[in-house]
Scaffold this active site. Structure first.
Site, mmCIF file in Angstrom:
data_model
loop_
_atom_site.group_PDB
_atom_site.id
_atom_site.type_symbol
_atom_site.label_atom_id
_atom_site.label_comp_id
_atom_site.label_asym_id
_atom_site.label_seq_id
_atom_site.Cartn_x
_atom_site.Cartn_y
_atom_site.Cartn_z
ATOM 1 N N ASP A 55 0.870 -1.178 0.000
ATOM 2 C CA ASP A 55 0.000 0.000 0.000
ATOM 3 C C ASP A 55 0.908 1.230 0.000
ATOM 4 O O ASP A 55 2.105 1.142 0.305
ATOM 5 C CB ASP A 55 -0.895 0.012 1.236
ATOM 6 N N ASP A 83 3.724 2.510 -4.363
ATOM 7 C CA ASP A 83 2.822 3.458 -5.017
ATOM 8 C C ASP A 83 2.529 2.900 -6.394
ATOM 9 O O ASP A 83 3.373 2.966 -7.295
ATOM 10 C CB ASP A 83 3.491 4.836 -5.115
ATOM 11 N N TYR A 176 -14.094 7.014 -13.052
ATOM 12 C CA TYR A 176 -13.967 5.763 -12.304
ATOM 13 C C TYR A 176 -14.540 4.600 -13.108
ATOM 14 O O TYR A 176 -13.908 3.551 -13.243
ATOM 15 C CB TYR A 176 -14.700 5.905 -10.972
ATOM 16 N N LYS A 180 -12.535 1.252 -14.602
ATOM 17 C CA LYS A 180 -12.909 -0.106 -14.210
ATOM 18 C C LYS A 180 -13.355 -0.949 -15.410
ATOM 19 O O LYS A 180 -13.138 -2.162 -15.444
ATOM 20 C CB LYS A 180 -14.002 -0.058 -13.146
ATOM 21 N N THR A 214 -16.354 3.575 -0.271
ATOM 22 C CA THR A 214 -17.795 3.716 -0.051
ATOM 23 C C THR A 214 -18.089 4.709 1.055
ATOM 24 O O THR A 214 -19.089 5.433 1.003
ATOM 25 C CB THR A 214 -18.442 2.353 0.286
#
Length: 277
Positions: A55, A83, A176, A180, A214
């Site tokens: 991460d 990264d 986004y 995806k 979310t």
């Protein structure tokens, strides 16, 4: 009859350990500091895998290590700051994992970002940043990991993250959704290109799952957002406003990484609680 003593240095496994599906697997999980990535790292550990948790957030990775209380399990967890939007960071990070572990059996690309807003107000910098992290980051991780994955004795696994946004219209998320959708196509391509070399590649398609993304979505939406357009964010299995858990997704990923997922490749698996219906 007395049990036979184990020879010195024997790596014999207990009966309990033998039941774990991911014994002797090495997995690299991005986005492992939070949300689905964190849940996946913990599930793969619980199933017996050696896990490299990657991460950009080093402090949260350290906290992940601290959350594993069993010493034997913690010994199979390594953290690796990467990264994914930076080519040099990805190349160095993946190389270090492969050098230390000696191999790589599974790559789980759970890292990603979301920025929402009216498309006509979206800056080019915002558009490029989302694609750089979500799409290019996934590509870079796969590209660097492929040589090791193709050498895996278990057949290398790539688990990428698309989204219900890629297949069912989600307003205010054009960049986004585009990133995806492209990940889904990319995954199909590599699944076929490397199938005869033993690689399996699958898209996970989460719906509303509790995560940093979310949690931040309501605050990212335009002030004048029309909430009647957002029905596809709601699960059929949960009351409005409730999401699934990272563990719901992690369980599927563990299956795909294991031999139980050996005949699944080049496809999507929706984990959305029926939001697509």
């Amino acid at each position: 009859m007395q049990p036979r003593p184990r020879p010195f240095g024997c790596r014999c496994r207990s009966k309990e350990a033998e039941m774990k599906r991911l014994n002797d697997r090495v997995a690299l999980v991005t986005g492992a500091a939070s949300g689905i990535g964190r849940g996946t790292a913990l599930r793969l550990l619980a199933e017996g895998a050696d896990v490299y948790a990657a991460d950009i957030n080093h402090d949260s990775l350290t906290a992940l290590t601290g959350s594993v209380t069993d010493d034997h399990t913690r010994a199979r967890l390594r953290i690796r700051p990467i990264d994914i939007s930076d080519e040099a960071s990805v190349a160095a990070g993946v190389a270090a994992v492969v050098e230390e572990a000696g191999r790589l059996d599974a790559l789980v690309n759970a890292a990603g970002i979301l920025t929402a807003g009216h498309t006509h107000e979206t800056s080019l910098d915002t558009w490029n940043r989302i694609l750089q992290v979500n799409l290019t980051g996934t590509f870079l991780m796969v590209r660097e990991a492929l040589p090791a994955l193709l050498r895996s004795a278990h057949g290398g696994r790539v688990i990428n993250f698309s989204s219900t946004s890629a297949f069912y219209a989600h307003p205010y998320m054009a960049a986004y959704s585009a990133s995806k959708g492209a990940i889904a196509s990319f995954t199909h391509s590599i699944a076929l290109e490397y199938a005869k070399q033993g690689l399996r590649a699958v898209n996970i398609v989460p719906g509303g799952i509790e995560s940093g993304i979310t949690a931040s979505t309501p605050g990212l939406l335009p002030a004048d957002a029309d909430w009647t357009l957002l029905s596809k964010l709601s699960s059929a299995l949960k009351p409005a406003g409730e999401f699934g858990k990272p563990a719901d997704v992690a369980a599927i990923i563990a299956t795909l990484v294991s031999d139980d997922g050996a005949f699944i490749t080049g496809t999507e698996i929706r984990v959305d609680g029926g939001a697509h219906m």
